[in-house]
Motif scaffolding. Structure first.
Motif, PDB file in Angstrom:
ATOM      1  N   VAL A 137      42.438  -9.641  19.825  1.00 34.74           N
ATOM      2  CA  VAL A 137      42.998  -9.085  21.056  1.00 34.74           C
ATOM      3  C   VAL A 137      43.015 -10.110  22.185  1.00 34.74           C
ATOM      4  N   GLY A 138      42.017 -10.981  22.228  1.00 32.91           N
ATOM      5  CA  GLY A 138      41.966 -11.955  23.307  1.00 32.91           C
ATOM      6  C   GLY A 138      43.066 -12.994  23.235  1.00 32.91           C
ATOM      7  N   GLN A 139      43.538 -13.293  22.020  1.00 33.48           N
ATOM      8  CA  GLN A 139      44.576 -14.307  21.855  1.00 33.48           C
ATOM      9  C   GLN A 139      45.894 -13.877  22.488  1.00 33.48           C
ATOM     10  N   SER A 140      46.099 -12.591  22.629  1.00 31.78           N
ATOM     11  CA  SER A 140      47.339 -12.101  23.224  1.00 31.78           C
ATOM     12  C   SER A 140      47.405 -12.377  24.721  1.00 31.78           C
ATOM     13  N   TYR A 141      46.245 -12.610  25.338  1.00 29.79           N
ATOM     14  CA  TYR A 141      46.217 -12.783  26.785  1.00 29.79           C
ATOM     15  C   TYR A 141      45.800 -14.181  27.217  1.00 29.79           C
ATOM     16  N   VAL A 142      45.200 -14.957  26.322  1.00 34.78           N
ATOM     17  CA  VAL A 142      44.705 -16.261  26.744  1.00 34.78           C
ATOM     18  C   VAL A 142      45.847 -17.236  27.007  1.00 34.78           C
ATOM     19  N   VAL A 143      46.940 -17.151  26.242  1.00 36.35           N
ATOM     20  CA  VAL A 143      48.075 -18.050  26.481  1.00 36.35           C
ATOM     21  C   VAL A 143      48.750 -17.748  27.816  1.00 36.35           C
ATOM     22  N   PRO A 144      49.086 -16.465  28.123  1.00 36.42           N
ATOM     23  CA  PRO A 144      49.600 -16.182  29.471  1.00 36.42           C
ATOM     24  C   PRO A 144      48.615 -16.562  30.568  1.00 36.42           C
ATOM     25  N   ALA A 145      47.315 -16.435  30.296  1.00 33.34           N
ATOM     26  CA  ALA A 145      46.320 -16.815  31.299  1.00 33.34           C
ATOM     27  C   ALA A 145      46.385 -18.315  31.582  1.00 33.34           C
ATOM     28  N   PHE A 146      46.562 -19.131  30.542  1.00 32.09           N
ATOM     29  CA  PHE A 146      46.714 -20.570  30.747  1.00 32.09           C
ATOM     30  C   PHE A 146      47.977 -20.860  31.554  1.00 32.09           C
ATOM     31  N   LEU A 147      49.053 -20.154  31.255  1.00 30.06           N
ATOM     32  CA  LEU A 147      50.284 -20.343  32.023  1.00 30.06           C
ATOM     33  C   LEU A 147      50.068 -19.991  33.491  1.00 30.06           C
ATOM     34  N   VAL A 148      49.318 -18.932  33.738  1.00 27.64           N
ATOM     35  CA  VAL A 148      49.035 -18.515  35.112  1.00 27.64           C
ATOM     36  C   VAL A 148      48.240 -19.592  35.844  1.00 27.64           C
ATOM     37  N   VAL A 149      47.236 -20.162  35.182  1.00 29.97           N
ATOM     38  CA  VAL A 149      46.403 -21.196  35.809  1.00 29.97           C
ATOM     39  C   VAL A 149      47.240 -22.431  36.140  1.00 29.97           C
ATOM     40  N   VAL A 150      48.097 -22.842  35.216  1.00 32.79           N
ATOM     41  CA  VAL A 150      48.948 -24.008  35.444  1.00 32.79           C
ATOM     42  C   VAL A 150      49.947 -23.728  36.555  1.00 32.79           C
ATOM     43  N   LEU A 151      50.562 -22.553  36.526  1.00 31.96           N
ATOM     44  CA  LEU A 151      51.558 -22.204  37.527  1.00 31.96           C
ATOM     45  C   LEU A 151      50.936 -22.058  38.911  1.00 31.96           C
ATOM     46  N   GLY A 152      49.724 -21.517  38.967  1.00 33.15           N
ATOM     47  CA  GLY A 152      49.096 -21.253  40.252  1.00 33.15           C
ATOM     48  C   GLY A 152      48.564 -22.493  40.940  1.00 33.15           C
ATOM     49  N   GLY A 153      48.309 -23.557  40.176  1.00 32.44           N
ATOM     50  CA  GLY A 153      47.671 -24.743  40.741  1.00 32.44           C
ATOM     51  C   GLY A 153      46.259 -24.812  40.216  1.00 32.44           C
ATOM     52  N   LEU A 154      45.958 -25.851  39.455  1.00 34.03           N
ATOM     53  CA  LEU A 154      44.696 -25.925  38.731  1.00 34.03           C
ATOM     54  C   LEU A 154      43.496 -25.804  39.669  1.00 34.03           C
ATOM     55  N   GLY A 155      42.684 -24.768  39.445  1.00 33.42           N
ATOM     56  CA  GLY A 155      41.487 -24.569  40.242  1.00 33.42           C
ATOM     57  C   GLY A 155      41.660 -23.719  41.477  1.00 33.42           C
ATOM     58  N   SER A 156      42.866 -23.238  41.765  1.00 34.02           N
ATOM     59  CA  SER A 156      43.107 -22.446  42.967  1.00 34.02           C
ATOM     60  C   SER A 156      43.057 -20.965  42.640  1.00 34.02           C
ATOM     61  N   LEU A 157      42.116 -20.248  43.270  1.00 33.59           N
ATOM     62  CA  LEU A 157      42.024 -18.809  43.034  1.00 33.59           C
ATOM     63  C   LEU A 157      43.182 -18.079  43.706  1.00 33.59           C
ATOM     64  N   LYS A 158      43.553 -18.524  44.904  1.00 30.31           N
ATOM     65  CA  LYS A 158      44.697 -17.925  45.580  1.00 30.31           C
ATOM     66  C   LYS A 158      45.965 -18.156  44.758  1.00 30.31           C
TER      67      LYS A 158
END
Length: 302
Positions: free
Chosen positions: A227-248
């Motif tokens: 189940v976690g594999q379905s969300y970890v790839v979009p999560a990586f995309l979110v981190v890259v798109l948001g700016g590495l290390g930025s919570l905002k």
């Protein structure tokens, strides 16, 4: 259902998906922003949270079971994160590729352990009665729009976690230490800050939030070893798109990804929507490689 209720429903689904993505991605953003560590076993922390929710509901059935499961999943995933950080990531943190491969191996081990213990089919975490209903618009432009209470609960959890994390980092001593280490690790160590303790605390916090995400994710479907594999790839995309290390940036990127996926699915199927999402992220990074929010840190510049 008319056109406007359909669009409004997809927009709400976008916010709902965004809330899941932000919970899944926060831990990745924290660990990479501070330690430059890519944890490929992060998805298994979501899986662990789901299974801990299932076990908690066996002990605490009834309407309050899901609320009891949330701190259990947070602490359980944080404890596993502490073991992972102290035994593996601490020793390999200077070698990012080795860390990536090692944590990928850990993810495979955890998936197989879940299959051996719980089986490959998965287990169900049933929503309590106070979440097992939906709100329907009876009249007006949005007549026929249905909003499940479970999705509203997930949105509330995401907002609560984001608010608590923001207060932790902005108003507490541990937050001050995290910001100091994030800005200049060497200077923070020279000033007497225990950088190792800060790294461990942040990593545990990130895995704990992932375990919490696993609880709310379990309300939407069965908990399986994958189940976690379905969300970890979009999560990586979110981190890259948001700016590495930025919570905002992570929060904004989660909203962008969630709304993009939901609205595109009005026109195309799920598989093509995922392809279009990947192309969108690649195109965005080409024009703004620093992400939605640029993070200035000597940790990232090193």
């Amino acid at each position: 259902m008319g056109e406007w209720p359909l669009i409004a429903g997809q927009v709400f689904n976008g916010f709902s998906v965004a809330s899941l993505y932000v919970l899944a991605a926060l831990g990745l953003a924290l660990s990479f922003g501070l330690m430059r560590v890519i944890n490929m076993a992060h998805g298994e922390m979501l899986m662990l949270g789901g299974y801990l929710a299932y076990l908690t509901l066996q002990v605490v059935p009834g309407p309050l079971g899901i609320l009891a499961a949330m701190p259990v999943a947070f602490l359980g995933a944080a404890a596993v994160g502490a073991v992972l950080e102290t035994t593996l990531i601490k020793r390999l943190s200077a070698r990012p590729l080795d860390t990536l491969l090692a944590t990928w191996g850990v993810s495979l081990i955890l998936q197989q352990a879940a299959r051996n213990i719980f089986g490959a089919i998965g287990v169900d975490v049933r929503a309590p009665q106070w979440l097992n209903h939906a709100y329907t618009v009876q009249s007006g432009l949005l007549e026929g729009l249905t909003i499940p209470a479970t999705r509203l609960f997930i949105l509330a959890v995401a907002f609560a976690v984001m608010g608590a994390l923001s207060l932790l980092l902005a108003r507490t001593r541990i937050g001050l230490l995290v910001r100091a280490v994030n800005q200049d690790r060497g200077m923070a160590a020279a000033a007497g800050i225990n950088v190792r303790a800060v790294d461990l605390s942040v990593f545990c916090l990130g895995t704990g939030i992932a375990g919490l995400a696993g609880v709310v994710l379990a309300l939407l479907g069965p908990v399986t070893p994958n189940v976690g594999q379905s969300y970890v790839v979009p999560a990586f995309l979110v981190v890259v798109l948001g700016g590495l290390g930025s919570l905002k940036g992570t929060a904004i990127a989660s909203l962008i990804v969630g709304l993009f996926s939901a609205l595109v699915q009005i026109l195309v199927d799920v598989s093509l929507a995922q392809v279009l999402l990947l192309l969108f992220v690649i195109g965005f990074i080409q024009f703004r490689p620093q992400g939605v929010v640029a993070v200035r840190s000597r940790v990232l510049d090193a």
